[in-house]
Design an enzyme around this catalytic site. Sequence first.
Site, short mmCIF file in Angstrom:
data_model
loop_
_atom_site.label_atom_id
_atom_site.label_comp_id
_atom_site.label_asym_id
_atom_site.label_seq_id
_atom_site.Cartn_x
_atom_site.Cartn_y
_atom_site.Cartn_z
N LEU A 1 0.71 -1.32 -0.06
CA LEU A 1 0.04 0.06 0.14
C LEU A 1 0.75 1.32 -0.28
CD1 LEU A 1 -2.99 -1.05 2.38
CD2 LEU A 1 -2.68 -1.30 -0.30
N CYS A 2 2.04 1.10 -0.13
CA CYS A 2 3.06 2.22 -0.23
C CYS A 2 2.85 3.18 -1.59
CB CYS A 2 4.44 1.85 -0.06
SG CYS A 2 4.98 1.68 1.66
N HIS A 3 3.08 4.39 -1.71
CA HIS A 3 2.91 5.05 -2.95
C HIS A 3 4.29 5.01 -3.52
CE1 HIS A 3 -0.56 6.61 -0.45
NE2 HIS A 3 -1.12 7.04 -1.65
N MET B 1 8.90 4.67 5.11
CA MET B 1 8.88 3.17 4.58
C MET B 1 10.17 2.99 3.61
SD MET B 1 6.82 1.62 6.17
CE MET B 1 7.01 0.06 5.69
N GLU B 2 10.47 4.11 2.99
CA GLU B 2 11.77 3.97 2.11
C GLU B 2 12.88 3.97 2.79
OE1 GLU B 2 8.23 5.02 -0.38
OE2 GLU B 2 8.91 5.82 1.62
N ASP C 1 23.20 -12.16 3.49
CA ASP C 1 23.52 -12.98 2.23
C ASP C 1 24.97 -13.35 2.10
OD1 ASP C 1 22.91 -14.63 0.12
OD2 ASP C 1 23.46 -13.03 -1.15
#
Length: 165
Positions: A79-81, A117-118, A132
């Site tokens: 739901l992020c833009h 969020m970014e 990793d």
Amino acid sequence: MSGSIDQLSHLDAAGRARMVDVGNKAVTAREAIARGRVVMQPATLQLIVSGGMPKGDVLAVARVAGIMAAKRTAELIPLCHLLNLSHASVNFTPDPAGNALEIEATVRCTGQTGVEMEALTAVSIAALTIYDMCKAVDKTMQIDGIRLIAKRGGRSGDWQREESA
């Protein structure tokens, strides 16, 4: 934790997920800073810092992975833009006393919604990339403490996490 379902902007009145309409929000400068860490064996940290990891330059690869992740957050978080970022950086600080590598991401844009969020995605993917690239030499690694440190701009104003030293 305070709040109610009425404050969850990603849910409609029936409780269904929705993307928030930011069309009427003012375009403002936004910035977010996030941090996290990867805890590891001292020898692993030394290999990373010295550039001796068999898979290559861990910090360079993790930095690029984090920046790429910030740019692709809308593809990863449903739901992020999609945002037009003006800046994304990922930096690392070795913490020999804590047997850890600290990660910090800073993200900026001028837009109608924040970049928290970014920044969090950049830290998360940088940490996963470190894991990793180093898992062959250290299976005990632990990704820890991913959190928002600060946000600036927007309707809700500025916010800064108070962290103890």
